[in-house]
Design a protein around this motif. Structure first.
Motif, short mmCIF file in Angstrom:
data_model
loop_
_atom_site.label_atom_id
_atom_site.label_comp_id
_atom_site.label_asym_id
_atom_site.label_seq_id
_atom_site.Cartn_x
_atom_site.Cartn_y
_atom_site.Cartn_z
N ILE A 187 0.84 -1.20 0.00
CA ILE A 187 0.00 0.00 0.00
C ILE A 187 0.87 1.25 0.00
CG2 ILE A 187 -1.69 1.29 1.35
CD1 ILE A 187 -2.83 -1.36 2.29
N HIS A 188 1.98 1.22 0.75
CA HIS A 188 2.89 2.35 0.80
C HIS A 188 3.46 2.65 -0.59
CE1 HIS A 188 6.10 5.00 2.23
NE2 HIS A 188 6.95 4.24 1.53
N LEU A 189 3.87 1.62 -1.31
CA LEU A 189 4.43 1.82 -2.65
C LEU A 189 3.37 2.37 -3.61
CD1 LEU A 189 6.60 -1.43 -3.00
CD2 LEU A 189 7.36 0.89 -2.45
N GLU A 190 2.12 1.88 -3.47
CA GLU A 190 1.05 2.40 -4.33
C GLU A 190 0.80 3.88 -4.06
OE1 GLU A 190 -0.68 1.08 -6.74
OE2 GLU A 190 0.20 -0.93 -6.69
N ILE A 191 0.80 4.26 -2.79
CA ILE A 191 0.55 5.66 -2.45
C ILE A 191 1.70 6.53 -2.94
CG2 ILE A 191 0.29 7.27 -0.53
CD1 ILE A 191 -1.22 5.14 0.97
N LYS A 192 2.93 6.06 -2.88
CA LYS A 192 4.06 6.82 -3.41
C LYS A 192 3.90 7.04 -4.92
CE LYS A 192 8.25 6.43 -2.17
NZ LYS A 192 9.62 5.92 -1.90
N GLN A 193 3.45 5.99 -5.63
CA GLN A 193 3.24 6.13 -7.06
C GLN A 193 2.14 7.15 -7.35
OE1 GLN A 193 4.93 4.93 -9.53
NE2 GLN A 193 3.57 5.63 -11.17
N LEU A 230 0.25 12.78 -8.72
CA LEU A 230 -0.34 14.04 -8.27
C LEU A 230 0.61 15.21 -8.51
CD1 LEU A 230 -2.05 13.01 -4.92
CD2 LEU A 230 -3.18 13.74 -7.01
N ALA A 231 1.91 15.00 -8.32
CA ALA A 231 2.88 16.07 -8.56
C ALA A 231 2.87 16.49 -10.03
CB ALA A 231 4.27 15.63 -8.13
N MET A 232 2.83 15.51 -10.93
CA MET A 232 2.78 15.82 -12.36
C MET A 232 1.50 16.57 -12.71
SD MET A 232 4.19 12.16 -13.78
CE MET A 232 3.78 12.59 -15.46
N ILE A 233 0.37 16.09 -12.16
CA ILE A 233 -0.90 16.76 -12.45
C ILE A 233 -0.90 18.18 -11.88
CG2 ILE A 233 -3.38 16.69 -11.98
CD1 ILE A 233 -3.18 13.64 -12.00
N LEU A 234 -0.28 18.35 -10.73
CA LEU A 234 -0.22 19.68 -10.11
C LEU A 234 0.54 20.67 -11.00
CD1 LEU A 234 -0.86 21.34 -7.58
CD2 LEU A 234 1.29 20.56 -6.61
N ASP A 235 1.66 20.24 -11.57
CA ASP A 235 2.41 21.11 -12.47
C ASP A 235 1.59 21.48 -13.70
OD1 ASP A 235 4.52 21.00 -10.74
OD2 ASP A 235 5.51 19.34 -11.78
N GLU A 236 0.92 20.50 -14.28
CA GLU A 236 0.09 20.80 -15.45
C GLU A 236 -1.07 21.72 -15.09
OE1 GLU A 236 -1.14 17.49 -17.75
OE2 GLU A 236 0.81 16.49 -17.68
N GLN A 237 -1.63 21.51 -13.91
CA GLN A 237 -2.75 22.34 -13.48
C GLN A 237 -2.31 23.80 -13.34
OE1 GLN A 237 -5.63 20.96 -13.35
NE2 GLN A 237 -6.87 22.65 -12.59
N LEU A 271 -5.48 20.28 -4.31
CA LEU A 271 -4.46 19.37 -4.80
C LEU A 271 -3.17 19.49 -4.01
CD1 LEU A 271 -3.92 17.24 -6.94
CD2 LEU A 271 -3.17 19.04 -8.47
N ASN A 272 -2.80 20.71 -3.66
CA ASN A 272 -1.60 20.92 -2.84
C ASN A 272 -1.77 20.28 -1.46
OD1 ASN A 272 0.62 22.27 -4.04
ND2 ASN A 272 -0.68 24.06 -4.36
N GLU A 273 -2.95 20.49 -0.86
CA GLU A 273 -3.20 19.90 0.46
C GLU A 273 -3.16 18.38 0.39
OE1 GLU A 273 -6.89 21.40 1.76
OE2 GLU A 273 -6.20 23.48 2.02
N LEU A 274 -3.75 17.84 -0.68
CA LEU A 274 -3.76 16.39 -0.83
C LEU A 274 -2.35 15.85 -0.97
CD1 LEU A 274 -5.38 13.79 -1.23
CD2 LEU A 274 -5.46 14.30 -3.65
N ARG A 275 -1.50 16.58 -1.69
CA ARG A 275 -0.14 16.11 -1.88
C ARG A 275 0.63 16.13 -0.57
NH1 ARG A 275 4.77 18.91 -5.25
NH2 ARG A 275 6.23 17.18 -5.04
N VAL A 333 -7.06 11.46 -8.15
CA VAL A 333 -6.30 11.42 -9.40
C VAL A 333 -7.25 11.38 -10.59
CG1 VAL A 333 -4.77 9.98 -10.77
CG2 VAL A 333 -4.25 10.38 -8.39
N ARG A 334 -8.32 10.58 -10.50
CA ARG A 334 -9.28 10.54 -11.60
C ARG A 334 -9.94 11.90 -11.79
NH1 ARG A 334 -10.41 5.37 -9.42
NH2 ARG A 334 -12.20 6.16 -8.28
N ASN A 335 -10.30 12.56 -10.69
CA ASN A 335 -10.90 13.89 -10.80
C ASN A 335 -9.93 14.88 -11.42
OD1 ASN A 335 -13.22 12.95 -9.63
ND2 ASN A 335 -12.66 13.56 -7.56
#
Length: 449
Positions: free
Chosen positions: A336-342, A347-354, A398-402, A430-432
């Protein structure tokens, strides 16, 4: 006078002794005649959990057909769907003169009424598919039917029926088989708190059915259902269980089928060794000795390679149940830890695009505003301003979530439920974000046009 009284007393005493002795002889004769037969379990004609099915979905010594679904602890003969048929049958023929079968099953459904029912078979041939509770019609043998649907409308269901056939009769569905039933009893076997148990005994040409109604966990709480005397069935045949659904549907689950060979009292029950040829017994003995020698050799090699564990108990060399459970918990947390890191990297990539989309939209609105000059803002500008505020709010979330991502889940283990909820929350977010990015692209294209 005293002598007469003494004679009368002696005669009464002797009469009482003779009477009680005669009663004891009658009771002894009765107990001898009612002595229970010898029972021997036959594993090649039985199945039960917890390792009921093999890895390929098959049942040892049995075959299944239709919609039957074997699993580790039960066989679902039919699922709770309309117009389903399924069955399981022994692969080899049974040639016991007397036998006893114990079946444990569940019939459950959401409706007040169910359909169609479940059947237990002993027939000369396997009825793999057909209209009679999922098995073939015009069978040669005996069927015990657990009928849950009232076809004739007489409100006499659920019921248990014993129906014999010589291979020429066609089952009377419209009358629920009542015209052909050799024995019957009314029992409600649907949606009970405990599994239903049926014990069917064929002994001295008499078939007897006992039922455990499933109201108590006591496995031996049987009650009499019906008896059929002077019943002739094939000397050899197959055991089977089938079920079917119609317009209404139930889950028909069989948890176990146990078969016992019965032997007359006073006769020595056949031993297992006597049924194995001498050649096979010698072969098995030779294989066992070879296996034992190889095992001893491996033990010696292991002790030479690991001299430091020779004095330790053999149980300490293996993983205990508690150790295995703890290891599985930590392995699950690590995954689960590895999945959350992925997800955090996504989220970081989506944040930059956003951020880039927000800046592009802001620049486009500024250009539109300067070209339009001063004046009252139109409805399109108001809509764009609303979009900008929404995007900025989305960016903050998104920032808070990250930053809420638990990087320390390995050093400080959380509860698995909490981590799993966080994992689902991240996935939904992520889907949103992807949906929002698609909307941003549409907005930019609209502004450019």
């Amino acid at each position: 006078m005293a002598v007469c009284n003494a004679r009368v007393f002696i005669l009464s005493f002797l009469t009482a002794v003779i009477f009680h002795r005669s009663l004891a002889n009658v009771a002894a004769e009765g107990s001898t005649s009612e002595e229970s037969p010898h029972r021997r379990f036959e594993y090649k004609y039985s199945f039960k959990g917890p390792h009921l099915s093999q890895s390929d979905g098959s049942i040892p010594f049995w075959i299944h057909s239709g919609n039957a679904i074997p699993s580790a602890d039960q066989v679902r003969i039919t699922p709770s769907l309309r117009s389903q048929r399924g069955s399981v049958w022994t692969k080899n023929k049974v040639s016991f003169e007397h036998w006893e079968a114990e079946v444990t099953f569940r019939v459950s459904g959401r409706g007040r009424m169910g359909a169609d029912g479940l059947a237990l078979w002993f027939t000369s041939e396997q009825g793999l598919d057909g209209p009679v509770y999922g098995a073939a019609d015009t069978w040669n043998g005996i069927g015990v039917f657990f009928d849950s649907f009232d076809n004739d409308g007489k409100k006499n269901n659920p019921a248990i029926l014993v129906v014999g056939n010589n291979g020429n009769l066609v089952y009377d569905h419209q009358n629920d088989g009542n015209t052909q039933a050799l024995g019957t009893c009314l029992r409600d076997f649907r949606n009970k708190p405990y599994p239903i148990r049926a014990k069917i005994t064929y002994y001295r040409k008499t078939l007897t059915v006992f039922i455990n109604n499933g109201f108590t966990p006591d496995k031996e709480d049987y009650e009499f259902c019906t008896k059929v005397e002077n019943m002739i069935i094939p000397t050899e045949g197959f055991f089977g269980i089938s079920a079917a659904t119609g317009g209404l549907a139930d889950d028909h689950d069989v948890l176990s089928f146990l078969l016992f060979r019965l032997t007359e009292p006073g006769q020595q029950p056949p031993s297992v060794d006597s049924e194995i040829p001498k050649e096979q017994k010698d072969k098995y003995q030779e294989e066992f000795q070879n296996f034992q020698q190889e095992l001893d050799k491996k033990k010696e090699e292991f002790q030479k390679e690991h001299p430091n564990v020779q004095g330790e108990p053999i149980d300490d060399l293996y993983e205990s149940v508690n150790d295995r459970e703890i290891r599985q918990v930590f392995e699950g947390q690590n995954r689960i830890h590895l999945e959350i890191k992925q997800i955090n990297r996504q989220l970081a990539m989506i944040l930059d695009e956003q951020r880039r989309y927000v800046s592009v939209i802001t620049d486009e609105i500024a250009k539109k505003g300067t070209s339009a000059g001063s004046g009252q803002p139109d409805s399109a500008s108001q809509q764009l301003s609303s979009v900008i505020s929404t995007q900025q709010e989305l960016l903050r979330n998104l920032n808070e979530l990250r930053w809420d991502h638990p990087e320390n889940t390995r050093t400080k283990p959380l509860k698995l439920v909490k981590i799993f909820q966080m994992y689902l929350y991240h996935n939904i977010s992520v889907r949103n974000m992807h949906i929002a990015m698609d909307c941003n692209k549409c907005i930019i294209q609209t502004l450019n046009t």
